[in-house]
Enzyme design. Structure first.
Site, PDB file in Angstrom:
ATOM      1  N   HIS A 269       0.872  -1.192   0.000  1.00 18.84           N
ATOM      2  CA  HIS A 269       0.000   0.000   0.000  1.00 18.84           C
ATOM      3  C   HIS A 269       0.900   1.231   0.000  1.00 18.84           C
ATOM      4  O   HIS A 269       1.431   1.630   1.028  1.00 18.84           O
ATOM      5  CB  HIS A 269      -0.907  -0.003   1.234  1.00 18.84           C
ATOM      6  N   ASP A 300      -1.623  -1.139  -4.000  1.00 16.30           N
ATOM      7  CA  ASP A 300      -2.294   0.043  -4.545  1.00 16.30           C
ATOM      8  C   ASP A 300      -1.419   1.254  -4.255  1.00 16.30           C
ATOM      9  O   ASP A 300      -0.582   1.221  -3.362  1.00 16.30           O
ATOM     10  CB  ASP A 300      -3.746   0.217  -4.059  1.00 16.30           C
TER      11      ASP A 300
END
Ligand code: 9MR
Length: 382
Positions: A269, A300
């Site tokens: 992340h 992400d």
């Protein structure tokens, strides 16, 4: 591309594609061995299968490109979106060859009431994956979040003592890993058990059961599903830092003690505002030297809104950095994104003012990051 792989402990030279096929075959065999309904040789024709062709067919989807690298390309799946949104469903089928339940394999959902299992939503994902020729990563057997209310309130009130908690955890792992035996290829056995300073995370698991709960969880998972690859998994461990180094030491110790730990999962992340750590490949390689396989499990790359072109470019670089670390490593088996469209993303709800973290925008249009992932896979394939 020939790479040295270790398959069932025997060093061999094989292509990663061949190794992937062998794993898939082993899954089918183990399903049959357990008396589960025999899996068809090919996934049954399904509406989603048509979607694969509709989105560029074998030539240009991420899963087709990834197949030629031997690294699985995965996504977290939001079950509500899968049920309600045809475009979402088609893209999951078309672009990915591995799926992870974003939520529905967590304890809160599997045992909302004590002693009453509810596997319906998770089984739906497993069925979807089978129909579409996809493999399933299991997430997660033990975490400090998303536990059922009966468990957390029982612990907080003192109704559940340490001895009982240990039994409850063992039963949970046996039940869940047993239920999905032969259907998931690996499990995040423990999720986020070390904090950012590199200490064992202060959770009710640690406070009540002591540090040995981690080894216990792996041993129980292995008993329940001896073929599953068992992972440590966390965020902020993509580069070399205090937290990833503590994992390195933990993994080394567990392996020395004969605990069945097989993999290190780096969630991934990232945020463009923080820049990216260039030590990702070195980090992956040091874990592989311990004999572990590795995976990027929840990638992400968020940004402070509004979106602009420099941020989108930086985002593409973030995805590329992690994907290339995986492609350059010897035993990095999968690259999973934590959602693939900005239409469904956990980010805006958790980081106020941030978002746009995924490969496709909210209208499913590809962003530069999608193109970058596609290019990296194309160039790495053979
Ligand atoms: O994406 C998940 C979100 O829908 C849940 O509300 C949230 C609850 O904490 O968990 C999110 O997934 C997390 C994952 O299970 C573990 N790593 C961090 C992920 C993002 O928070």
């Amino acid at each position: 591309m020939f790479r040295k792989l270790f398959f069932e402990g025997i060093p061999m030279k094989v292509t990663r594609v061949v190794a992937g096929a062998a794993v898939a075959a082993a899954v089918l065999v183990s399903l049959n061995a357990q008396g589960a309904p025999a899996a068809p040789a090919k996934p049954a024709a399904a509406p989603e299968a048509a979607a694969i062709a509709a989105h560029g067919g074998d030539a240009s989807t991420l899963r087709a490109l990834a197949k030629r690298t031997g690294v699985r390309i995965g996504t977290a799946v939001d079950m509500a979106a899968l049920a309600d949104d045809t475009t979402y469903r088609e893209r999951v089928a078309a672009e990915f060859n591995s799926v992870t339940a974003e939520n529905v394999m967590k304890w809160q959902f599997l045992e909302p009431e004590r002693g009453v299992s509810d596997f319906a939503a998770a089984d739906e994902l497993v069925d979807f994956a089978r129909r579409n020729g996809q493999q399933v990563r299991g997430h997660t057997l033990l975490w400090h979040n998303q536990n059922p209310a009966w468990l957390t309130s029982g612990v907080n009130s003192g109704e559940i003592d340490a001895a009982e908690l240990r039994q409850i955890l063992r039963q949970h792992i046996y039940t869940v890993a047993g239920h999905f035996r032969g259907k998931v290829y690996g499990w995040d056995v423990v999720n986020e058990v070390i904090d950012d300073n590199g200490n064992l995370r202060d959770t009710f698991w640690l406070r009540m059961l002591g540090p040995g709960y981690i080894a216990d969880a792996f041993r129980w998972a292995h008993q329940a599903d001896p073929k599953a690859k068992l992972y440590l998994n966390d965020y902020n461990v993509e580069g070399i830092n205090a937290k990833s180094t503590k994992y390195f030491e933990l993994a080394k110790q567990l392996r020395k003690d004969g605990v069945p730990v097989h993999g290190f999962g780096m969630q991934g992340h990232l945020g463009v505002q923080y820049g990216f750590d260039g030590t990702a490949l070195d980090n992956v390689l040091r874990f592989e030297k311990l004999g572990l396989e590795t995976a990027f499990t929840e990638v992400d790359v968020r940004m402070i809104l509004p979106v602009d072109n420099p941020k989108l470019q930086a985002q593409a670089a973030g995805y590329t950095l992690l994907l290339q670390a995986c492609l350059l490593a010897k035993r990095c088996v999968s690259f999973t994104v934590w959602g693939f469209t900005d239409k469904y993303s956990w980010v805006p709800g958790f980081f106020s003012g941030q978002g746009a973290a995924n490969l496709l925008d909210e209208n499913f249009a590809p962003k530069p990051a999608y193109q970058a992932v596609s290019n990296s896979l194309t160039l790495a394939g053979r």
